[in-house]
Design an enzyme around this catalytic site. Structure first.
Site, PDB file in Angstrom:
ATOM      1  N   GLU A  99      -5.824  -9.566  -0.743  1.00 55.16           N
ATOM      2  CA  GLU A  99      -5.996  -9.238  -2.155  1.00 55.16           C
ATOM      3  C   GLU A  99      -4.664  -9.344  -2.883  1.00 55.16           C
ATOM      4  O   GLU A  99      -3.603  -9.081  -2.314  1.00 55.16           O
ATOM      5  CB  GLU A  99      -6.567  -7.822  -2.314  1.00 55.16           C
ATOM      6  N   CYS A 126      -2.671   5.164   2.836  1.00 58.93           N
ATOM      7  CA  CYS A 126      -2.841   3.803   2.338  1.00 58.93           C
ATOM      8  C   CYS A 126      -4.076   3.148   2.939  1.00 58.93           C
ATOM      9  O   CYS A 126      -4.247   3.122   4.165  1.00 58.93           O
ATOM     10  CB  CYS A 126      -1.597   2.981   2.677  1.00 58.93           C
ATOM     11  N   CYS A 340      -1.637   1.044  -6.325  1.00 63.01           N
ATOM     12  CA  CYS A 340      -0.819   1.248  -5.138  1.00 63.01           C
ATOM     13  C   CYS A 340      -1.599   1.972  -4.047  1.00 63.01           C
ATOM     14  O   CYS A 340      -2.162   3.037  -4.274  1.00 63.01           O
ATOM     15  CB  CYS A 340       0.423   2.057  -5.520  1.00 63.01           C
TER      16      CYS A 340
END
Length: 352
Positions: A99, A126, A340
């Protein structure tokens, strides 16, 4: 190129050096000025087909098509955020997908690129890390993400952040080669200071990066200045202590004279306590550093929650009291999981 040839796989023009392309053109009995023409089509015009190369003789285009490829990415899906950001799921010829994100702002366009498919660092908060590492990307595959976004927006890319999937410094050579091509007038022509690489803190590569001649920008994902907390949040860099990171960043500043950025995602009850703030102030005090405070972005299934906006303001204010410049970073594309820590190799909900 040679390895591909031995396996009978046509070489990707994005993977060929200037010298290799020159040798190829010579072997085809063509004049050397064709090399520059081809490189313009590959790197500046982002040609997707040899038929696009209209200033080359048809016979040469046919010969090139027999021995080399243009690589190319296939867009599997795309989403558009309410803030205008666009997230893309791109697939390479071997089936691996990554991505990347385009973030427009007035007359500027920033692209966030991936340097690896997945990530092996395992950061606890994450989404990318939860998927593990598939493989590193080539410099051409990194570059092609930028060109794909450029063409989709039909506007010049003004800056690139290497903050997508993967740890750039675990793919150092390809990341640096992509940065140099993006910086080159024969490439995307983006200023070196507008190319920012973000690392979890791989110290040997930080020291190597400090010796590169270009004025690229460095960002370090810090997320805690308490060793125990950072080890918990970022297990992939446990072997690189905060003390050694502090020394390495000091050496980086001494050698380059450039201001690095520390990224700090505020996680409720984990790294937003008064103790954590005290340690962060001491880590950054009297250093040439900027702190980006990021409110943690939601990841489905995660046990971590973002801190409040008020707590983010507390961090900015308290850091300022000891002379440390800090800002709250506006996370773009959070509504489409493009912010993020949210990027994953998966099909998206809906297509644009």
């Amino acid at each position: 190129m040679e390895e591909n040839s031995r396996r009978g796989v046509p070489a990707d023009l994005h993977a060929m050096t200037h010298g290799q392309l020159s040798e190829l053109i010579k072997s085809l009995g063509q004049p050397q000025f064709r090399v520059k023409q081809i490189e313009e089509w590959v790197w500046e015009k982002n040609a997707r087909s040899f038929d696009d190369m209209t200033n080359l003789p048809k016979s040469l285009r046919e010969e090139l098509a027999k021995v080399v490829t243009l690589g190319g990415v296939k867009q599997l899906a795309a989403q558009t955020s309410v803030d205008g950001s666009r997230k893309y799921l791109l697939q390479f010829p071997d089936g691996v997908a990554v991505e990347c994100v385009g973030m427009p702002s007035k007359n500027r366009l920033t692209v966030c690129v991936s340097t690896q498919a997945g990530c092996g660092m395992g950061c606890a908060f994450c989404a990318t890390g939860a998927s593990g590492l598939t493989r590193s990307l080539t410099s051409g595959e990194i570059y092609e993400q930028v060109m794909h976004v450029r063409d989709d927006f039909n506007t010049r890319v003004t800056s690139v952040v290497f903050m997508g999937q993967g740890e750039p410094f675990m793919n150092y050579n390809n990341t640096l080669a992509a940065m140099r091509k993006l910086n080159s007038p024969e490439g995307a022509g983006i200023g070196a200071r507008h190319l920012t690489v973000s690392t979890c803190g791989v110290i040997p590569m930080i020291l190597k990066f400090a010796n590169e001649p270009e004025q690229f920008t460095l960002a370090v994902s810090l997320h805690s200045a308490v060793q125990k907390t950072r080890d918990f949040l970022m297990p992939g860099v446990q072997k690189y202590s905060l003390l050694h990171l502090y020394d390495a960043m000091g050496e980086y500043v001494d050698k380059t004279g450039r201001r690095p950025t520390y990224e700090y995602a505020l996680i409720k009850g984990v790294n937003d306590t008064n103790e954590e703030l005290d340690y962060l102030r001491e880590f950054c005090r009297d250093t040439l550093a900027h702190v980006n405070i990021i409110q943690l972005n939601a990841v489905p299934g995660s046990k971590f929650q973002p801190s409040t906006p008020e707590r983010a303001q507390d961090f900015v204010r308290e850091l300022g009291k000891v002379g440390v410049e800090a800002t709250i970073r506006n996370s773009r594309g959070a509504d489409i999981d493009a912010a993020c820590g949210q990027l994953k190799q998966r099909m998206m909900r809906g297509r644009r």
